[in-house]
Design an enzyme around this catalytic site. Structure first.
Site, short mmCIF file in Angstrom:
data_model
loop_
_atom_site.label_atom_id
_atom_site.label_comp_id
_atom_site.label_asym_id
_atom_site.label_seq_id
_atom_site.Cartn_x
_atom_site.Cartn_y
_atom_site.Cartn_z
N HIS A 113 12.57 86.92 53.05
CA HIS A 113 12.58 87.66 54.31
C HIS A 113 12.09 89.10 54.14
CE1 HIS A 113 16.25 84.93 55.20
NE2 HIS A 113 15.14 84.33 55.60
N LYS B 199 16.34 97.39 50.82
CA LYS B 199 17.60 96.67 50.76
C LYS B 199 18.25 96.90 49.41
CE LYS B 199 16.10 92.76 53.61
NZ LYS B 199 15.89 91.30 53.63
N TYR C 245 24.53 93.45 51.58
CA TYR C 245 23.37 94.31 51.36
C TYR C 245 23.30 95.41 52.39
CZ TYR C 245 21.28 90.75 54.46
OH TYR C 245 21.03 89.86 55.49
N ASP D 69 14.13 79.11 57.69
CA ASP D 69 13.53 79.35 56.38
C ASP D 69 12.59 78.22 55.97
OD1 ASP D 69 14.77 81.78 56.20
OD2 ASP D 69 16.27 81.16 54.75
#
Length: 164
Positions: A37, A47, A107, A145
């Site tokens: 992603h 991130k 995250y 996904d």
């Protein structure tokens, strides 16, 4: 345990980030693959990934056009036990596979989530060829996904610039 200190991180790495949002995911099954992603500009995100329970193989793929490492991946095993973190900068796609059941990943991100800018690359893109350590049963994937495009089918969104 201190998991984030902006001043200490900047002093140690020279990178000064302003995180604006924390996210957390639970993956029940071993072999759950999330990603790869990224958020496109103007909502691109750095991130900082860590694991609260379980273990993952965390993967970052360079998607900056012109980069000497374009399309290459790096990985690190992150676990609640080893307490390691991985910083995935803007211009990289991010994903992971769970190596234990009931894995919780947290995250921090440097920009707010934008559904319109939420993009990704297929986890098993043969041009990237990530060596995912999957169980014999294979990957557990979301419909989203499983349907992501290959890197070669994405318009260039990030450009590499050599450091001066």
């Amino acid at each position: 345990m201190e998991t984030w200190n902006r001043r200490a991180f900047a002093a140690a790495s020279g990178i000064d980030l302003d995180f604006v949002q924390d996210n957390q995911s639970l993956s029940v099954s071993t072999g759950t693959v999330r990603g790869l992603h990224f958020q496109s500009p103007p909502c691109a995100q750095d991130k900082l990934i860590r694991v609260l329970a379980g273990t993952i193989l965390d993967v970052a793929v360079d998607i900056r056009q012109g980069s000497p490492s374009f399309g290459r991946w790096v990985a690190a095993e992150l676990s609640a036990k080893n307490r390691q973190q991985l910083l995935v900068p803007i211009g990289f796609a991010h994903g992971f596979v769970t190596l234990e059941p009931d894995t919780i990943v947290a995250y921090k991100v440097s920009n707010h989530y934008s559904k319109e800018n939420d993009l990704g690359i297929r986890w098993n893109d043969p041009d990237i060829a990530v060596d995912w350590p999957l169980p014999p049963s294979g990957a557990v994937l979301s419909e989203k996904d499983a349907a992501l495009p290959f890197l070669r089918d994405i318009s260039p969104l990030f450009t590499w610039r050599a450091a001066l």
